[in-house]
Design an enzyme around this catalytic site. Structure first.
Site, PDB file in Angstrom:
ATOM      1  N   LYS A 134       0.870  -1.165   0.000  1.00 24.81           N
ATOM      2  CA  LYS A 134       0.000   0.000   0.000  1.00 24.81           C
ATOM      3  C   LYS A 134       0.916   1.227   0.000  1.00 24.81           C
ATOM      4  CE  LYS A 134      -4.218   1.746   2.108  1.00 24.81           C
ATOM      5  NZ  LYS A 134      -3.952   3.127   1.861  1.00 24.81           N
ATOM      6  N   GLU A 195      -0.817   5.385  -7.817  1.00 31.56           N
ATOM      7  CA  GLU A 195      -0.443   6.215  -6.679  1.00 31.56           C
ATOM      8  C   GLU A 195       0.806   7.008  -7.057  1.00 31.56           C
ATOM      9  OE1 GLU A 195      -2.776   5.317  -4.663  1.00 31.56           O
ATOM     10  OE2 GLU A 195      -2.310   6.477  -2.860  1.00 31.56           O
ATOM     11  N   LYS A 361      -3.372  -2.713   7.534  1.00 34.44           N
ATOM     12  CA  LYS A 361      -2.575  -1.541   7.926  1.00 34.44           C
ATOM     13  C   LYS A 361      -1.522  -1.917   8.969  1.00 34.44           C
ATOM     14  CE  LYS A 361      -4.407   2.352   6.172  1.00 34.44           C
ATOM     15  NZ  LYS A 361      -4.792   3.372   7.050  1.00 34.44           N
ATOM     16  N   CYS A 458      26.148  22.435  36.110  1.00 39.05           N
ATOM     17  CA  CYS A 458      27.210  23.046  36.932  1.00 39.05           C
ATOM     18  C   CYS A 458      27.207  24.574  36.870  1.00 39.05           C
ATOM     19  CB  CYS A 458      28.566  22.501  36.522  1.00 39.05           C
ATOM     20  SG  CYS A 458      29.068  23.026  34.866  1.00 39.05           S
TER      21      CYS A 458
HETATM   22  S1  IVH Z   1      -6.430  -0.522  -4.924  1.00 39.05           S
HETATM   23  C1  IVH Z   1     -10.812  -0.336  -5.606  1.00 39.05           C
HETATM   24  N1  IVH Z   1      -3.855  -0.822  -4.416  1.00 39.05           N
HETATM   25  O1  IVH Z   1      -5.043   3.481  -0.912  1.00 39.05           O
HETATM   26  C2  IVH Z   1      -9.440  -0.501  -5.104  1.00 39.05           C
HETATM   27  N2  IVH Z   1      -4.945   1.133  -3.652  1.00 39.05           N
HETATM   28  O2  IVH Z   1      -6.801   3.715   1.369  1.00 39.05           O
HETATM   29  C3  IVH Z   1      -8.806   0.763  -4.862  1.00 39.05           C
HETATM   30  N3  IVH Z   1      -3.476   2.709  -2.494  1.00 39.05           N
HETATM   31  O3  IVH Z   1      -7.700   4.836  -2.671  1.00 39.05           O
HETATM   32  C4  IVH Z   1      -7.414   0.862  -4.675  1.00 39.05           C
HETATM   33  N4  IVH Z   1      -1.625   1.532  -2.687  1.00 39.05           N
HETATM   34  O4  IVH Z   1      -5.318   5.428  -3.484  1.00 39.05           O
HETATM   35  C5  IVH Z   1      -4.947  -0.045  -4.284  1.00 39.05           C
HETATM   36  N5  IVH Z   1      -1.582  -1.176  -4.054  1.00 39.05           N
HETATM   37  C6  IVH Z   1      -2.667  -0.424  -3.925  1.00 39.05           C
HETATM   38  C7  IVH Z   1      -2.623   0.821  -3.269  1.00 39.05           C
HETATM   39  C8  IVH Z   1      -3.780   1.577  -3.147  1.00 39.05           C
HETATM   40  C9  IVH Z   1      -2.159   2.649  -2.235  1.00 39.05           C
HETATM   41  C10 IVH Z   1      -4.382   3.806  -2.105  1.00 39.05           C
HETATM   42  C11 IVH Z   1      -5.455   4.112  -3.110  1.00 39.05           C
HETATM   43  C12 IVH Z   1      -6.739   3.931  -2.339  1.00 39.05           C
HETATM   44  C13 IVH Z   1      -6.279   4.100  -0.921  1.00 39.05           C
HETATM   45  C14 IVH Z   1      -7.234   3.486   0.067  1.00 39.05           C
END
Ligand code: IVH
Length: 740
Positions: A134, A195, A361, A458
């Site tokens: 992520k 991203e 997370k 001191c």
């Molecule tokens: S998939 C419908 N894959 O995290 C699926 N999202 O907290 C949507 N994000 O809105 C996203 N890394 O902007 C996906 N490997 C990843 C990701 C990712 C970061 C972000 C994305 C999403 C957010 C959600």
């Protein structure tokens, strides 16, 4: 924020607890909605987070739990019903071809298992899954028509985002045209999601530049990324062109501004992780889609992995939990997706997130807490360092209450005031760091830190060692109690004489009770002297004081300390700039402390690993009378001050450089290093092409991966023994015969 307060403010998400504890759920609902909406606005529209991610997640979960207990509270404008995010009116709106959803989160193994169980129940069996990182960045939507970039947009509210297409020309990681590759013809139309992020290295470069320009740095890479992508470069260009036309005086400044904006954009990277609309030959799996995207020239992650079981998902999560900081960008978790697209369709989505994916997370690395005070510490060499005293808070798995602020300039640079709510980061094993204040939360009662003018220990007036130094020091090196205590405790530390039973408290007690007058006396300590200390004795009955177990342990430790290797004795002397590496080099070269004391700056700096600064520090140190008195006291105590091993034993590893990572069975960290240097080898701290061997113990770090990348010979504990006893050639044969 104390743990108690956290519980008070944010119930654990237990429905029963909320139902009984809150007399007015409607009011709490409204409060939570306000807090979350406000946080979202600041996060998405102003690129400046005011809640840490962890706090946001906790508020959000409380809201979810409250709505589960009181379904009548759920309304269309609840944050739980939307993906979050708004648009600023800085850019033109652009409607996404398909909605951009968010992700549901799992914060524990149990929550992950519950998600997997639901998927399995709905499908009748566990599907294959795609695990990926992520990326902690900024979501974007990129549309290509017949292989040509048509638009680049931020996520916005999920339906409509901001049009930042103009900036795409400066983003090297976004191809402007897609190329057909084997098996992957360019589609008629494709909407790619990904991203954008700052690689950490680029983020640090950017912040250094901001500081050099006298501007405040970004608190994190994500804010910096969002701020960078959402720059109106087109307006700046127009402004510059018109200033040039008018022959205005601010042309240079406008040009510099524009250059900076473009340079910043050039540092942004992209990783694509999904597809919206796709017209043309469609893939059947998410992993296959990534192959196509990669083939067209879009940047996909090399770390995505298809797995067949929940156990493998856990393994992936565990691996990146431990290697989180080896990745070039920030990650805040792992995303697990059902791989087969038809199965994704069967599982469907809620109004805000798909059911076929979940974000696991990791524990937060940035939290908020109250800065209660800024105190100063006087270090071993007299440096006076301000440090933050904070409301204890849990971050990255441990409780933190203090963090160094380095020096007065750093306090000013961070802009923190005593009483501020501050962002605090602790990344894995990294030392906790105050990032900056939450300015919006100020009440006006905060006050600025004032560096003391006199030593808090001191009372000697403080001064920089030389003009222009940022650090200020207490010049009373010989008898400042704080410095003395630090030096005595340092003698006993692991990297010096390694004396068990002589910690920071014991050092303070010996000095306060005047059992010793300085570090010279430490190695002369006797049982009789310890008997006079209340710290080292206890009531033995009948009014008699007897030595504590700690004191009994300390006495033989002191005898062992006197026979430690010369380099350790040198480290124990607290010579500025002289740590283990320089001390080892000096010990190896001179073999005798008296020869080091007699050497000139030229002679010392001729030693590999000893530069001019260290050489001067050594000469300065030996020119001070009381320093030489310390040496003489230790000599009286029986310290030989010669490197016995230098002349003994075959130097079978002469010219061989070894890197050690992890704990090698049968050795302490220093023990493994000493074993190498004892037979003439060199121990380096990082792996390069010049490394002859990489010794890999338990829990190795990223050096292991680097060794594999660079193809350096790898040895396990048994191979290490071969290296030490039979030399490099024999060890090479072992390394070549199989991986560690
Ligand atoms: S998939 C419908 N894959 O995290 C699926 N999202 O907290 C949507 N994000 O809105 C996203 N890394 O902007 C996906 N490997 C990843 C990701 C990712 C970061 C972000 C994305 C999403 C957010 C959600």
């Amino acid at each position: 924020m104390s743990d108690d307060e956290v519980v008070d403010l944010i119930p654990e998400g237990d429905e029963a607890q909320i139902a009984s504890a809150s007399p007015a759920p409607v009011e709490r609902w409204r409060e939570l909605v306000d807090v979350i909406d406000d946080a979202r606005r600041r996060y998405y529209v102003h690129d400046a987070a005011t809640l840490s991610d962890a706090e946001y997640d906790e508020y959000y979960r409380e809201l979810e739990a409250l709505e589960a207990a009181y379904p009548e509270l759920v309304s269309a404008d609840s944050p739980t019903q939307s993906v979050g995010g708004e648009r600023s009116d800085m850019f033109e709106p652009v409607e996404h071809l398909q909605r951009m959803l968010s992700l549901d989160n799992a914060f524990s193994e149990d929550e992950l298992a519950a998600w997997a169980a639901r998927v399995e129940r709905d499908l009748g069996s566990m599907p294959s899954m795609l695990c990926e990182l992520k990326v902690d960045g900024l979501a974007v939507d990129i549309v290509y028509e017949r292989g040509t970039l048509r638009s680049l947009a931020t996520r916005g509210d999920g339906r409509v985002g901001e049009d930042v297409t103009y900036n795409a020309r400066f983003l090297d990681s976004i191809p402007k045209t897609l190329k057909a590759s084997k098996g992957h013809p360019v589609p008629e139309l494709v909407e790619v999601r990904g991203e954008m992020y700052f690689p950490l290295e680029k983020f640090n470069e950017l912040n250094d530049e901001m500081l050099a320009d006298g501007r405040s740095p970004f608190a994190n890479a994500r804010n910096a990324g969002a701020g960078t992508l959402r720059q109106r470069v087109d307006r700046r260009e127009a402004e510059l062109a018109s200033a040039k036309d008018r022959g205005a005086t601010n042309v240079d400044r406008l040009q510099a501004d524009l250059d900076r904006a473009v340079r910043r954009l050039g540092r942004l990277h992209l990783i694509v992780h999904g597809v919206g609309v796709w017209e043309g030959h469609e893939p059947t799996r998410q992993s296959e889609a990534y192959e196509a995207l990669h083939g067209w020239g879009l940047p996909t992650s090399e770390r995505a992995k298809v797995v067949a079981s929940l156990a493998e998902v856990r393994e992936f999560i565990k691996y990146y939990g431990e290697h989180r900081h080896d990745v070039e960008h920030e990650i805040d978790g792992v995303v697990i997706k059902v791989d087969e697209l038809a199965v994704q369709d069967r599982l469907g989505a809620t109004s805000r997130a798909p059911r076929w994916a979940i974000a696991y997370k990791y524990p937060p690395e940035v939290v908020r807490t109250r800065l209660l005070d800024i105190e100063v510490n006087v270090g071993r060499t007299g440096r006076v360092t301000p440090f933050a005293v904070m409301q204890p808070v849990k971050v990255a798995g441990s409780t933190v209450a203090m963090a160094t602020l380095h020096n007065q300039e750093e306090v000013v640079r961070k802009g923190v005031l005593i009483g501020d709510l501050v962002f605090l980061r602790k990344a894995g094993d990294v030392i906790p760091e105050v990032l900056g204040p939450v300015v919006e939360e100020r009440t006006g009662d905060e006050r600025a830190f004032v560096m003391p003018t006199n030593c808090p220990s001191c009372s000697t007036p403080l001064a920089p060692a030389k003009e222009g130094d940022v650090d200020i020091r207490c010049p009373n090196q010989r008898s400042c109690p704080a410095q003395l205590r630090e030096r005595v405790a340092h003698i006993a530390s692991r990297g010096a004489l390694d004396i068990e039973g002589l910690g920071f408290k014991a050092a303070g007690a010996l000095l306060d009770e005047q059992i010793i007058s300085d570090e010279g006396d430490v190695l002369l300590l006797t049982a009789d002297q310890l008997r006079q200390s209340s710290f080292f004795t206890r009531d033995g009955g009948a009014g008699e004081r007897v030595l504590t177990a700690n004191a009994e342990k300390l006495l033989p430790e002191l005898q062992l300390a006197k026979r430690q290797a010369l380099w350790r004795v040198i480290v124990a002397l607290s010579i500025r700039h002289v740590g283990p590496t320089a001390a080892q080099a000096l010990a190896r070269e001179f073999g005798d402390l008296d020869r080091i004391a007699a050497a000139s700056v030229e002679e010392l700096s001729a030693v590999e690993g000893v530069g001019g600064i260290i050489a001067e520090a050594v000469v300065d140190w030996f020119s001070v009378d009381w320093h030489r008195e310390v040496v003489e006291k230790w000599r009286r105590a029986g310290v030989a001050f010669v490197e016995e091993r230098a002349e003994t034993g075959p130097q079978i590893l002469a010219g061989v450089t070894v890197v050690i990572t992890g704990t090698v069975e049968g050795f302490s960290r220093d023990g493994a290093t000493e074993a190498v240097t004892a037979v003439g080898g060199k121990v380096a701290s990082s792996v390069s092409k010049k490394t002859d061997f990489v010794v890999v113990g338990e829990n190795p770090g990223s050096k292991y991966d680097k060794a594999v990348d660079l193809g350096r010979p790898i040895l396990d504990a048994a191979g290490f023994q071969v290296l030490l006893t039979q030399g490099a050639e024999a060890a090479l044969a072992v390394a070549a015969s199989g991986p560690a």
